[in-house]
Design a protein around this motif. Structure first.
Motif, PDB file in Angstrom:
ATOM      1  N   ARG A  61     -14.538  41.459 100.203  1.00 52.43           N
ATOM      2  CA  ARG A  61     -15.538  42.090 100.872  1.00 52.43           C
ATOM      3  C   ARG A  61     -15.251  42.963 102.633  1.00 52.43           C
ATOM      4  O   ARG A  61     -15.865  43.322 102.760  1.00 52.43           O
ATOM      5  CB  ARG A  61     -16.107  40.688 101.590  1.00 52.43           C
ATOM      6  N   GLY A  81     -21.676  36.043  95.799  1.00 55.72           N
ATOM      7  CA  GLY A  81     -20.311  35.498  96.551  1.00 55.72           C
ATOM      8  C   GLY A  81     -20.495  34.261  95.529  1.00 55.72           C
ATOM      9  O   GLY A  81     -20.850  33.578  94.326  1.00 55.72           O
ATOM     10  N   GLY A 208     -13.960  34.659 108.143  1.00 58.35           N
ATOM     11  CA  GLY A 208     -14.230  33.657 107.085  1.00 58.35           C
ATOM     12  C   GLY A 208     -13.915  33.464 105.923  1.00 58.35           C
ATOM     13  O   GLY A 208     -12.319  33.242 106.030  1.00 58.35           O
ATOM     14  N   GLN A 214     -17.339  33.368 100.983  1.00 54.56           N
ATOM     15  CA  GLN A 214     -17.675  34.281 102.450  1.00 54.56           C
ATOM     16  C   GLN A 214     -16.834  35.902 101.702  1.00 54.56           C
ATOM     17  O   GLN A 214     -17.010  36.381 102.456  1.00 54.56           O
ATOM     18  CB  GLN A 214     -17.249  34.199 103.869  1.00 54.56           C
TER      19      GLN A 214
END
Length: 456
Positions: A61, A81, A208, A214
């Motif tokens: 991400r 995710g 995260g 995450q």
């Protein structure tokens, strides 16, 4: 009308064609791919409720380029995710499987409490790792990755944690990697924070954790959905499959030769592995070709196995990494049905093995995966289905001196209208490959506009 030729239909070439089309909708674009399909190592098999990745299975991400491409293609609603898991994975050191410490950032501990509790390290190993907090920072210059980690965190952290993790990313011997080329962020952490652990703690607050699901993103139908979406948006691009480019000349622009004939273009994006690029540039840019030829590659393969869950032992987290030199054939296993949602039908488990540097037939790879599972589990049930994907040019290996080789290779871009892109240069992950494809495609459009060869 100006003509752009994109050589290579992997993610770098597809990204180049897509962003060139977005920047100049009326530009004539031809994409030539040697294989009978697009996507390169991004390949997803969708069969009877299974979603099986043949190559990469995720993007991170915090590197925005792949996600930006997905967003531009309208794929945000398909994002998934990883499923939360504590611990996220295990490392088998040849004697036992032990949890990876929580809060890991890239390959560095970012949670002091988790590091203190980790059974991966002895008390002495933990004490040595903590010296990183007070150890003076080294030179910003390059060094072998194994030396860098041992200098900062100690030999035990290298052997038991970082080597298995980094070996799963690049293959080969991770100790030989160029730190500045393969893990420049870690060099930056040392220079900015004076400590890898302190820098990783800062990153953990910003990014995260993998345990909470995450850090990584895929698509509901696997990353092959990205290739399919790109194909749909490139409807105006002439795509030639099974069309390897075997020769390249400058002749009033560019002349490209394939076994079926030749074509002329005003600009070329060369989005192929280093070896094929070197062969095409040998006469045009000998120094660049030599640098490209010096970038080593290693074979890789993935084997996916479907099992009846009733016959599987309990599996922890998303998978297990296997330390090198401990008699395992695989680098690691992913429990795909536990890592991602909806990857296998109800009641079935999906296990994926990753191999690097192992020359073997598909049957031999399956047998090797089952032998490793038998060692891990005590008994490996017979798989219900198998999928094998082999990549002879698996991944480029960024050994020390890689950045110098890349700068020499990119000297070929001094040839007017030539642009290079792909995993051989600035990063092997999908986000970096997309970024390089985007830069090459948009750079080609700027060149064509500057040369005033009409785009309308």
């Amino acid at each position: 009308m100006a003509h752009l030729a994109v050589v290579g239909g992997g993610m770098a070439g597809l990204s180049a064609a897509f962003y060139a089309r977005e920047a100049a909708p009326h530009l004539r674009i031809t994409l030539l791919e040697a294989e009978p399909r697009l996507g390169g190592k991004v390949l997803t098999a969708l069969e009877d409720g299974f979603v099986v990745e043949g190559g990469p299975d995720a993007v991170v991400r915090y590197k925005p380029w792949a996600l930006s491409l997905m967003r531009a293609l309208g794929l945000e609603g398909e994002w998934v995710g990883t499923l939360p898991a504590r611990p996220s994975a295990l490392i088998h050191d040849g004697r036992a499987a032990r949890p990876i410490p929580e809060g890991l950032q890239m390959v560095v501990p970012g949670n002091l409490w988790a590091l203190a509790r980790s059974p991966l390290l002895s008390p002495l190993g933990k004490a040595r790792a903590l010296l990183d907090l007070v150890w003076p920072k080294g030179s910003p210059g390059d060094e072998a990755f194994g030396d860098f980690i041992k200098r900062r965190l100690g030999r035990q952290v290298w052997e038991r944690l970082v080597a298995p993790l980094s070996g799963g990313i690049y293959g080969g011997d991770p100790a030989e990697l160029s730190t500045l080329a393969a893990f420049p962020q870690l060099k930056a952490l040392e220079q900015e924070h004076g400590s890898l652990i302190r820098g990783a703690m800062v990153q953990r607050r910003l990014r995260g954790s993998r345990e909470a699901g995450q850090l990584f993103v895929s698509l509901r139908s696997g990353l092959g959905g990205l290739v399919r979406a790109l194909e749909a948006r490139l409807a105006g691009v002439e795509v030639r499959l099974g069309a390897p480019v075997v020769g390249l000349e400058q002749a009033g622009g560019w002349q490209l030769y394939t076994p079926e004939g030749s074509l002329q273009a005003d600009a070329v994006v060369l989005a192929v592995p280093a070896g094929p690029a070197a062969r095409l540039l040998e006469k045009l840019a000998p120094e660049a070709a030599h640098a490209l030829q010096s970038i080593p590659y290693g074979t890789s393969a993935t084997v996916s196995l479907a099992f009846d869950k009733n016959h599987l032992p309990p599996r922890i987290g998303h998978g297990i990494l296997l330390a090198a030199g401990q008699g395992f054939a695989a680098r690691g296993f992913t429990w795909a049905d536990q890592k991602w949602p909806e990857r296998a039908p109800e009641g079935l488990g999906l296990v994926r093995a990753y191999f690097s540097g192992l020359e073997a037939t598909p049957d031999e790879l399956v047998a090797a995966a089952l032998r490793d599972l038998e060692r891990l589990w005590g008994r490996a049930p017979k798989p219900l289905r198998t999928w094998v994907f082999r990549w002879p040019l698996g991944l480029p290996r960024y050994t020390v001196g890689h950045l110098e080789r890349v700068h020499q290779a990119l000297g070929a871009e001094a040839l007017p209208g030539l642009f290079l892109a792909g995993a051989a240069y600035w990063g092997v992950g999908l986000p970096e490959v997309v970024r390089m494809g985007q830069a090459a495609g948009q750079g080609a459009v700027r060149f064509l506009l500057g040369e005033r060869v009409g785009l309308t």
